[in-house]
Design a protein around this motif. Structure first.
Motif, short mmCIF file in Angstrom:
data_model
loop_
_atom_site.label_atom_id
_atom_site.label_comp_id
_atom_site.label_asym_id
_atom_site.label_seq_id
_atom_site.Cartn_x
_atom_site.Cartn_y
_atom_site.Cartn_z
N GLU A 87 2.17 6.30 7.56
CA GLU A 87 0.85 6.61 8.14
C GLU A 87 0.69 8.12 8.33
O GLU A 87 1.67 8.84 8.36
N LEU A 88 -0.55 8.53 8.55
CA LEU A 88 -0.79 9.95 8.80
C LEU A 88 -0.38 10.32 10.22
O LEU A 88 -0.62 9.56 11.16
N VAL A 89 0.20 11.48 10.36
CA VAL A 89 0.49 12.05 11.68
C VAL A 89 -0.86 12.42 12.31
O VAL A 89 -1.78 12.86 11.59
N PRO A 90 -1.04 12.22 13.63
CA PRO A 90 -2.36 12.51 14.24
C PRO A 90 -2.82 13.95 13.97
O PRO A 90 -2.00 14.88 13.95
N ASP A 91 -4.13 14.08 13.78
CA ASP A 91 -4.70 15.39 13.45
C ASP A 91 -4.27 16.47 14.43
O ASP A 91 -3.95 17.60 14.03
N ALA A 92 -4.27 16.15 15.74
CA ALA A 92 -3.98 17.18 16.75
C ALA A 92 -2.58 17.77 16.53
O ALA A 92 -2.39 19.00 16.62
N THR A 93 -1.61 16.92 16.20
CA THR A 93 -0.24 17.41 15.99
C THR A 93 -0.18 18.27 14.72
O THR A 93 0.44 19.34 14.71
N VAL A 94 -0.83 17.79 13.68
CA VAL A 94 -0.82 18.53 12.41
C VAL A 94 -1.47 19.90 12.60
O VAL A 94 -0.95 20.94 12.16
N LEU A 95 -2.62 19.90 13.29
CA LEU A 95 -3.36 21.16 13.42
C LEU A 95 -2.59 22.16 14.27
O LEU A 95 -2.60 23.37 13.99
N GLU A 96 -1.92 21.65 15.31
CA GLU A 96 -1.11 22.54 16.15
C GLU A 96 0.03 23.15 15.30
O GLU A 96 0.32 24.35 15.39
#
Ligand code: AMP
Length: 249
Positions: A87-96
């Motif tokens: 699954e995709l890692v949550p956007d907030a974690t990726v963006l950080e």
């Protein structure tokens, strides 16, 4: 080679840019396409040819995951659980993760983003980040391949545990079985290249990442490249598609 890896993989207050001389043209690319289409291999070839840094969010997470458990933050442990399921890692974690490494976007030869962005929210955030940093994308390359060929590629893929070079059991075998040609590191099969994870990843791609094709088409940045054939053939196709496009930097 791979001069960008330490700063990008470990989080960048580190200097990313150690090119002795900047290349004549600065190239800033996003590579799009389903998992297994060969983005990582193309990014490595483009990195060698263009002198642009190869920045892969998947490599950042895998690298963090290979640290001893005690060295992992809760956010990374959570990210690894998503990854294992395909699954995709949550956007907030990726963006950080990307924001922490924003210095790498200023690599002297430019950058090749591989595996990021993967959702429209990430693509919008990347546009904002690039605006803040006063940088512009040169182009977005979308690699395309039929699903049966993708599954074949993913199942035979092997990665070097040290330098992250990518091989394939039949299409791009290493000279010595199980060992990297470049650094002799041991090759391994990614956990998320198991059949069930592959199915989830392809479904996730269709739902979350495929809409980026339209997103970048509207921005007039999209280049379509068929990803059939050998890595060298795809590379030649990529370079010729880039060469007919006026480069913005
Ligand atoms: P990759 O090496 O690009 O195939 O990424 C491997 C895995 O890392 C993906 O299946 C996701 O679980 C996670 N990942 C990497 N990049 C991203 C991203 N931009 N957004 C969400 N998840 C990501």
């Amino acid at each position: 080679m791979n001069q960008d890896r330490p700063a990008w993989l470990h989080g960048a207050s580190a200097e990313c840019d150690v090119l002795p001389k900047p290349p004549a043209v600065i190239t800033r690319l996003v590579l799009l396409g389903p998992p297994g289409v060969g983005k990582g291999t193309q990014a490595a070839l483009l990195h060698d040819r263009l002198g642009a840094c190869h920045l892969s969010t998947g490599d950042v997470f895998r690298n963090a995951g290979s640290r001893p458990d005690g060295g992992q933050t809760p956010a990374i442990r959570e990210a690894l659980a998503y990854m294992r399921r395909g699954e995709l890692v949550p956007d907030a974690t990726v963006l950080e993760t990307v924001r922490e490494r924003r210095a790498c976007l200023h690599c002297r030869g430019g950058f090749i983003l591989d595996g990021f962005p993967r959702t429209v929210v990430q693509a919008e955030s990347l546009q904002r980040l690039l605006d803040q940093e006063r940088l512009q994308l040169t182009a977005v390359i979308n690699y395309d391949l039929p699903e049966a060929a993708i599954v074949e590629r993913l199942a035979g893929r092997r990665t070097c545990s040290q330098c992250k070079a990518v091989y394939h059991l039949t299409e791009r075998p290493p000279e010595l079985a199980g060992r990297c040609d470049l650094c002799q590191g041991a090759l391994f099969q990614r956990e998320d290249d198991e059949p069930e994870s592959i199915r989830v990843r392809l479904e996730t791609y269709k739902q979350s990442t495929a809409p980026l094709i339209d997103f970048y088409r509207k921005l007039n940045l999209l280049i379509l490249v068929p990803a059939s054939g050998t890595a060298d053939e795809i590379y030649v196709r990529t370079m010729s598609a880039l060469s007919v496009r006026p480069l913005r930097s």
